[in-house]
Design an enzyme around this catalytic site. Structure first.
Site, PDB file in Angstrom:
ATOM      1  N   TYR A 153      78.632  40.344  45.994  1.00 33.30           N
ATOM      2  CA  TYR A 153      79.822  40.803  45.261  1.00 33.30           C
ATOM      3  C   TYR A 153      79.651  40.569  43.767  1.00 33.30           C
ATOM      4  O   TYR A 153      79.882  41.464  42.954  1.00 33.30           O
ATOM      5  CB  TYR A 153      81.061  40.087  45.786  1.00 33.30           C
ATOM      6  CG  TYR A 153      82.350  40.567  45.156  1.00 33.30           C
ATOM      7  CD1 TYR A 153      82.888  41.804  45.497  1.00 33.30           C
ATOM      8  CD2 TYR A 153      83.031  39.775  44.233  1.00 33.30           C
ATOM      9  CE1 TYR A 153      84.068  42.248  44.919  1.00 33.30           C
ATOM     10  CE2 TYR A 153      84.215  40.208  43.654  1.00 33.30           C
ATOM     11  CZ  TYR A 153      84.722  41.444  43.992  1.00 33.30           C
ATOM     12  OH  TYR A 153      85.889  41.884  43.415  1.00 33.30           O
TER      13      TYR A 153
ATOM     14  N   LYS B 148      79.244  43.736  41.100  1.00 30.02           N
ATOM     15  CA  LYS B 148      80.207  43.919  40.014  1.00 30.02           C
ATOM     16  C   LYS B 148      79.518  43.821  38.653  1.00 30.02           C
ATOM     17  O   LYS B 148      79.877  44.541  37.711  1.00 30.02           O
ATOM     18  CB  LYS B 148      81.335  42.894  40.131  1.00 30.02           C
ATOM     19  CG  LYS B 148      82.274  43.151  41.308  1.00 30.02           C
ATOM     20  CD  LYS B 148      82.893  44.532  41.268  1.00 30.02           C
ATOM     21  CE  LYS B 148      83.992  44.716  42.296  1.00 30.02           C
ATOM     22  NZ  LYS B 148      84.559  46.087  42.299  1.00 30.02           N
TER      23      LYS B 148
END
Length: 252
Positions: free
Chosen positions: A157, A161
């Site tokens: 994650y 991002k």
């Protein structure tokens, strides 16, 4: 500041709840025709019901390039234009933080598919339309995890991002000659969906207090705070802003 989008065609991914729902409502209330995309059919129906007759729903897995191309082509044919794309689809897909040794290839890839590849595929699909009309807005929703570390502890994650932020800057330079701006909103922790509610509960009272103490404004934001930044980036007030990442996090 009066921001309106009368007659503009907008695509919002991850529109079934949370930030995506708030962003959709904000555009719809300002006169836009909003195309909602998500894999969650029930959630899409709820968002559409809240937003009224100017919305159209599309069941779409943004990690599937073929389906993305087909869906965007259908929207462009229906509307004759795509003025604004908001790449909001993302999340941790039910995963929790674990040691790196325990992460499978599928765990890694699935988070990249929705958080990074999906943003790339959507931008890739709308770019020819926006180039032809010599205008457009692409707004990516990343996370404070892409600028620092993820509260979730999920390696994929944080990496996806951060990659999305790099993609934002690169596309801003590639597409700028066609008057297409590409910007990024990096939200802080907001209780916006079932996943963030579970994260909040897991912190316990001590962790919750610590989180709030690290925020300048000493309070959490709400999905409308994220939508407000999107409205600015999508508006004429941001005509000469591109390649930027704005943290909407209450101050860190």
């Amino acid at each position: 500041m009066n921001i309106e989008f009368n007659g503009k065609t907008v695509i919002v991914t991850g529109a079934a709840h949370g930030f995506g729902r708030a962003i959709t409502q904000a555009f719809a209330s300002r006169g836009a025709i909003v195309h909602l995309c998500d894999v969650n059919e029930a959630g899409l129906a709820e968002t559409a019901a809240l937003c009224g007759a100017t919305t159209r729903s599309h069941i779409l897995d943004v990690g599937n390039r073929t389906l993305v191309q087909e869906t965007v082509a259908a929207i462009a044919a229906m509307s004759g234009t795509v003025d604004i794309l908001v790449n909001n689809a993302g999340g941790v897909l039910g995963q929790v933080g674990r040691p790196i040794e325990e992460i499978s290839e599928q765990d890694w890839r699935s988070i990249f598919d929705v958080n990074l590849s999906g943003a790339f595929f959507m931008a890739q699909a709308v770019a020819p339309v926006m180039k032809k009309q010599k205008s457009g807005r692409i707004i990516n929703i990343s996370s404070g995890a892409g600028l620092s570390i993820s509260l979730t502890g999920i390696q994929a994650y944080a990496s996806a991002k951060a990659g999305q932020i790099g993609l934002t800057r690169q596309l801003a330079h590639e597409l700028g000659a066609w008057n297409i701006t590409v910007n990024n909103v990096a939200p802080g922790f907001v209780r916006s969906n079932p996943t963030t509610e579970r994260q909040w509960d897991a912190m316990g009272e001590e962790g919750q207090v610590k989180l709030l103490q690290n925020i300048a404004l000493k309070r959490l934001g709400v999905p409308d705070d994220i939508a407000a930044m999107v409205m600015f980036f999508a508006s004429d007030f941001a005509n000469w802003i591109s390649g930027q990442v704005i943290s909407v996090d209450g101050g860190k």
